[in-house]
Design a protein around this motif. Sequence first.
Motif, PDB file in Angstrom:
ATOM      1  N   THR A 195     -33.731  61.108  43.389  1.00 30.32           N
ATOM      2  CA  THR A 195     -33.174  62.221  43.507  1.00 30.32           C
ATOM      3  C   THR A 195     -31.937  62.246  42.559  1.00 30.32           C
ATOM      4  OG1 THR A 195     -31.726  60.960  45.328  1.00 30.32           O
ATOM      5  CG2 THR A 195     -33.460  62.318  46.016  1.00 30.32           C
ATOM      6  N   SER A 196     -30.982  61.426  42.186  1.00 32.10           N
ATOM      7  CA  SER A 196     -30.027  61.543  41.356  1.00 32.10           C
ATOM      8  C   SER A 196     -30.490  62.036  39.805  1.00 32.10           C
ATOM      9  CB  SER A 196     -29.224  60.061  41.151  1.00 32.10           C
ATOM     10  OG  SER A 196     -30.239  59.188  40.539  1.00 32.10           O
ATOM     11  N   ARG A 197     -31.700  61.261  39.722  1.00 30.63           N
ATOM     12  CA  ARG A 197     -32.378  61.860  38.241  1.00 30.63           C
ATOM     13  C   ARG A 197     -32.734  63.199  38.414  1.00 30.63           C
ATOM     14  NH1 ARG A 197     -36.731  57.802  37.808  1.00 30.63           N
ATOM     15  NH2 ARG A 197     -35.327  56.328  38.976  1.00 30.63           N
ATOM     16  N   VAL A 198     -33.213  63.390  39.289  1.00 28.70           N
ATOM     17  CA  VAL A 198     -33.746  64.898  39.600  1.00 28.70           C
ATOM     18  C   VAL A 198     -32.621  66.204  39.237  1.00 28.70           C
ATOM     19  CG1 VAL A 198     -34.534  66.932  41.013  1.00 28.70           C
ATOM     20  CG2 VAL A 198     -35.841  64.483  40.977  1.00 28.70           C
ATOM     21  N   LYS A 199     -31.507  65.601  40.118  1.00 29.96           N
ATOM     22  CA  LYS A 199     -30.201  66.371  40.239  1.00 29.96           C
ATOM     23  C   LYS A 199     -29.731  66.530  38.699  1.00 29.96           C
ATOM     24  CE  LYS A 199     -28.152  65.789  44.726  1.00 29.96           C
ATOM     25  NZ  LYS A 199     -27.339  64.907  45.540  1.00 29.96           N
ATOM     26  N   GLY A 200     -29.705  65.405  37.842  1.00 27.97           N
ATOM     27  CA  GLY A 200     -29.234  65.276  36.528  1.00 27.97           C
ATOM     28  C   GLY A 200     -30.064  66.196  35.573  1.00 27.97           C
ATOM     29  N   ALA A 201     -31.043  66.165  35.834  1.00 24.28           N
ATOM     30  CA  ALA A 201     -32.091  67.068  35.217  1.00 24.28           C
ATOM     31  C   ALA A 201     -31.857  68.748  35.381  1.00 24.28           C
ATOM     32  CB  ALA A 201     -33.674  66.820  35.564  1.00 24.28           C
ATOM     33  N   THR A 202     -31.740  68.818  36.723  1.00 27.72           N
ATOM     34  CA  THR A 202     -31.443  70.169  36.898  1.00 27.72           C
ATOM     35  C   THR A 202     -29.996  70.755  36.641  1.00 27.72           C
ATOM     36  OG1 THR A 202     -30.544  69.510  39.236  1.00 27.72           O
ATOM     37  CG2 THR A 202     -32.750  70.100  39.250  1.00 27.72           C
ATOM     38  N   SER A 203     -29.085  70.001  36.658  1.00 28.94           N
ATOM     39  CA  SER A 203     -27.731  70.112  36.081  1.00 28.94           C
ATOM     40  C   SER A 203     -27.798  70.293  34.522  1.00 28.94           C
ATOM     41  CB  SER A 203     -26.670  69.126  36.308  1.00 28.94           C
ATOM     42  OG  SER A 203     -26.995  67.849  35.824  1.00 28.94           O
ATOM     43  N   ARG A 204     -28.729  69.701  33.835  1.00 26.95           N
ATOM     44  CA  ARG A 204     -28.865  69.735  32.464  1.00 26.95           C
ATOM     45  C   ARG A 204     -29.577  71.076  32.119  1.00 26.95           C
ATOM     46  NH1 ARG A 204     -32.076  65.061  31.340  1.00 26.95           N
ATOM     47  NH2 ARG A 204     -30.817  63.999  32.507  1.00 26.95           N
ATOM     48  N   VAL A 205     -30.450  71.405  32.976  1.00 31.28           N
ATOM     49  CA  VAL A 205     -31.111  72.830  32.784  1.00 31.28           C
ATOM     50  C   VAL A 205     -30.226  73.804  32.879  1.00 31.28           C
ATOM     51  CG1 VAL A 205     -32.915  74.430  33.764  1.00 31.28           C
ATOM     52  CG2 VAL A 205     -33.472  71.771  33.330  1.00 31.28           C
ATOM     53  N   LYS A 206     -29.291  73.760  33.923  1.00 27.51           N
ATOM     54  CA  LYS A 206     -28.455  74.768  34.259  1.00 27.51           C
ATOM     55  C   LYS A 206     -27.353  74.977  33.079  1.00 27.51           C
ATOM     56  CE  LYS A 206     -28.000  74.736  39.293  1.00 27.51           C
ATOM     57  NZ  LYS A 206     -27.145  74.387  40.534  1.00 27.51           N
ATOM     58  N   GLY A 207     -26.801  73.742  32.400  1.00 25.41           N
ATOM     59  CA  GLY A 207     -26.042  73.770  31.312  1.00 25.41           C
ATOM     60  C   GLY A 207     -26.778  74.501  30.129  1.00 25.41           C
TER      61      GLY A 207
END
Length: 66
Positions: free
Chosen positions: A42-54
């Motif tokens: 879940t943390s990895r997914v969150k990191g990926a989503t935040s990266r995409v948002k950025g």
Amino acid sequence: MRVKGATSRIKGATLRIKGATLRIKDATARIKGATARIKGATSRVKGATSRVKGATFEFRGGMMKF
């Protein structure tokens, strides 16, 4: 003889209890490992989503400049 039978029965019971507790400990350890793995995912997914948002924000910022 009766006393010996009683002691052996008690020993057998204690061994069974020990075996059960070990099984329970093993199960809890396995559950903990699984939860840790899920948390990591879940943390990895969150990191990926935040990266995409950025990235989208950067893209938008670039568009604004034009």
